[in-house]
Design an enzyme around this catalytic site. Structure first.
Site, PDB file in Angstrom:
ATOM      1  N   GLU A 118       0.855  -1.194   0.000  1.00  0.00           N
ATOM      2  CA  GLU A 118       0.000   0.000   0.000  1.00  0.00           C
ATOM      3  C   GLU A 118       0.888   1.241   0.000  1.00  0.00           C
ATOM      4  OE1 GLU A 118      -2.424   1.589  -0.768  1.00  0.00           O
ATOM      5  OE2 GLU A 118      -4.067   1.308   0.658  1.00  0.00           O
ATOM      6  N   ASP A 122      -3.820   5.754   6.340  1.00  0.00           N
ATOM      7  CA  ASP A 122      -4.296   6.975   6.994  1.00  0.00           C
ATOM      8  C   ASP A 122      -5.182   6.550   8.169  1.00  0.00           C
ATOM      9  OD1 ASP A 122      -5.539   9.388   7.625  1.00  0.00           O
ATOM     10  OD2 ASP A 122      -5.860   9.995   5.569  1.00  0.00           O
ATOM     11  N   PHE A 171      -2.112  15.860   4.328  1.00  0.00           N
ATOM     12  CA  PHE A 171      -2.248  15.255   3.007  1.00  0.00           C
ATOM     13  C   PHE A 171      -0.927  15.319   2.250  1.00  0.00           C
ATOM     14  CE2 PHE A 171      -4.064  14.768  -1.284  1.00  0.00           C
ATOM     15  CZ  PHE A 171      -4.901  13.707  -1.031  1.00  0.00           C
ATOM     16  N   ASP A 178      -1.992  10.693  -5.264  1.00  0.00           N
ATOM     17  CA  ASP A 178      -2.627  11.735  -6.058  1.00  0.00           C
ATOM     18  C   ASP A 178      -3.439  12.706  -5.232  1.00  0.00           C
ATOM     19  OD1 ASP A 178      -4.759   9.828  -5.462  1.00  0.00           O
ATOM     20  OD2 ASP A 178      -5.936  10.967  -6.910  1.00  0.00           O
ATOM     21  N   ARG A 184       0.604  12.198  -9.321  1.00  0.00           N
ATOM     22  CA  ARG A 184       1.196  10.870  -9.123  1.00  0.00           C
ATOM     23  C   ARG A 184       2.592  10.780  -9.727  1.00  0.00           C
ATOM     24  NH1 ARG A 184      -3.019   7.550  -7.388  1.00  0.00           N
ATOM     25  NH2 ARG A 184      -5.031   7.825  -8.382  1.00  0.00           N
TER      26      ARG A 184
HETATM   27  P1  IMP Z   1      -7.442   5.154   4.834  1.00  0.00           P
HETATM   28  O1  IMP Z   1      -8.524   4.170   4.527  1.00  0.00           O
HETATM   29  O2  IMP Z   1      -7.986   6.376   5.548  1.00  0.00           O
HETATM   30  O3  IMP Z   1      -6.274   4.547   5.577  1.00  0.00           O
HETATM   31  O4  IMP Z   1      -6.909   5.718   3.466  1.00  0.00           O
HETATM   32  C1  IMP Z   1      -6.151   4.949   2.630  1.00  0.00           C
HETATM   33  C2  IMP Z   1      -6.240   5.409   1.194  1.00  0.00           C
HETATM   34  O5  IMP Z   1      -6.582   6.798   1.072  1.00  0.00           O
HETATM   35  C3  IMP Z   1      -4.891   5.260   0.568  1.00  0.00           C
HETATM   36  O6  IMP Z   1      -4.839   4.047  -0.125  1.00  0.00           O
HETATM   37  C4  IMP Z   1      -4.809   6.429  -0.359  1.00  0.00           C
HETATM   38  O7  IMP Z   1      -5.337   6.074  -1.612  1.00  0.00           O
HETATM   39  C5  IMP Z   1      -5.698   7.471   0.233  1.00  0.00           C
HETATM   40  N1  IMP Z   1      -4.949   8.457   1.037  1.00  0.00           N
HETATM   41  C6  IMP Z   1      -4.871   8.537   2.381  1.00  0.00           C
HETATM   42  N2  IMP Z   1      -4.112   9.566   2.757  1.00  0.00           N
HETATM   43  C7  IMP Z   1      -3.689  10.142   1.613  1.00  0.00           C
HETATM   44  C8  IMP Z   1      -2.819  11.259   1.356  1.00  0.00           C
HETATM   45  O8  IMP Z   1      -2.291  11.946   2.253  1.00  0.00           O
HETATM   46  N3  IMP Z   1      -2.599  11.537   0.047  1.00  0.00           N
HETATM   47  C9  IMP Z   1      -3.138  10.818  -0.983  1.00  0.00           C
HETATM   48  N4  IMP Z   1      -3.957   9.785  -0.771  1.00  0.00           N
HETATM   49  C10 IMP Z   1      -4.221   9.439   0.524  1.00  0.00           C
END
Ligand code: IMP
Length: 196
Positions: A118, A122, A171, A178, A184
Site C-alpha cells: 500500500e 491513513d 495530506f 494523487d 502521481r
Molecule cells: P485510509 O482508509 O484512511 O487509511 O486511506 C487509505 C487510502 O486513502 C490510501 O490508499 C490512499 O489512496 C488514500 N490516502 C490517504 N491519505 C492520503 C494522502 O495523504 N494523500 C493521498 N492519498 C491518501
C-alpha cells in the site's frame, strides 16, 4: 519482524521546492533519493524474512503502483504480483469513510504467503477492508508493507508489518499518491503546506 527503529520521516529543509495543485500548496517533504534508500532497505528486510519462499505481492491500485514496482525490484527472492483496486478519495483530501472494491484479485491466494503493498495508511479503514477481504482466500500468511503511515490518524489495533516512513496527519502527494488524480508522476513526496 516489524522494525522498531524510529521511522519518523526526516523532512527536507524548509524553504525547499513547492508545488500547487487545485489551489493548494504543497512543500517537498521526502526526496526521491530518501525514498529510494528506504525502499531498498524494506526490500532487503522482506527478502531476508521470506528467503526460500515465493510471496505474492498484492498491490493496491492506483496509488501503490510506483512503490510496488520499486519494492519488487528490491526483492532478490522469487515473488509474484497481483492487484486489487479500491475506491479512492476522489478529489477530496479526507477519507469518505467508505471503501468499495473496484477490481478484485485474480490469483489464487489459498496457502500462499501474501504481502499487501500500500502507498499510505491513513485512518486504516482501507487496510482493514483489504485484510478482511484477503483472509477470505485462506492465505498461509498475510502481512502489510506500506510506504507511508499517519500514526496519529490510524486506529491503534491495526498491525502494519513493514512501514517506510511515519508522517504527520497531513495530506501528501507524489510518488504515486494523487490529489484528484494529479501529482502521481512527481518523483518526490510533497506535503500540504498548512502554514499559508
Ligand atoms: P485510509 O482508509 O484512511 O487509511 O486511506 C487509505 C487510502 O486513502 C490510501 O490508499 C490512499 O489512496 C488514500 N490516502 C490517504 N491519505 C492520503 C494522502 O495523504 N494523500 C493521498 N492519498 C491518501
Amino acid at each position: 519482524m516489524p522494525s522498531t527503529r524510529d521511522l519518523t520521516a526526516a523532512p527536507v529543509e524548509p524553504g525547499d521546492a513547492t508545488v500547487s495543485y487545485r489551489g493548494d500548496r504543497f512543500r517537498r517533504y521526502l526526496d526521491a533519493d530518501t525514498i529510494r534508500t528506504r525502499v531498498q532497505e524494506m526490500g532487503r528486510q522482506i527478502g531476508d524474512q521470506y528467503a526460500g519462499q515465493n510471496p505474492i505481492l498484492v498491490s493496491v491500485l492506483n496509488g501503490a503502483f510506483m512503490f510496488t514496482a520499486d519494492l519488487m525490484r528490491a526483492l532478490d527472492i522469487d515473488c509474484e504480483i497481483d492487484f486489487i483496486k479500491l475506491s479512492s478519495y476522489g478529489a477530496a483530501k479526507v477519507s469518505s469513510g467508505e471503501v468499495h472494491e473496484l477490481k478484485s484479485i485474480d490469483a489464487d491466494l489459498e496457502g500462499r504467503e501474501v504481502i499487501i503493498v500500500e502507498d499510505i495508511v491513513d485512518t486504516g479503514l482501507t487496510m482493514e477492508f483489504i485484510k478482511d477481504r484477503l483472509r477470505e482466500y485462506s492465505p498461509a500468511s498475510l502481512r502489510v508493507a506500506t510506504l507511508l503511515h499517519k500514526p496519529e490518524a490510524t486506529e491503534p489495533d491495526l498491525t502494519l508489518d513493514y512501514v517506510g516512513f511515519q508522517i504527520p496527519d497531513l495530506f501528501v502527494i507524489g510518488y504515486g499518491l494523487d490529489y484528484g488524480q494529479l501529482a502521481r508522476n512527481l518523483g518526490d513526496i510533497y506535503i500540504l503546506d498548512d502554514s499559508a
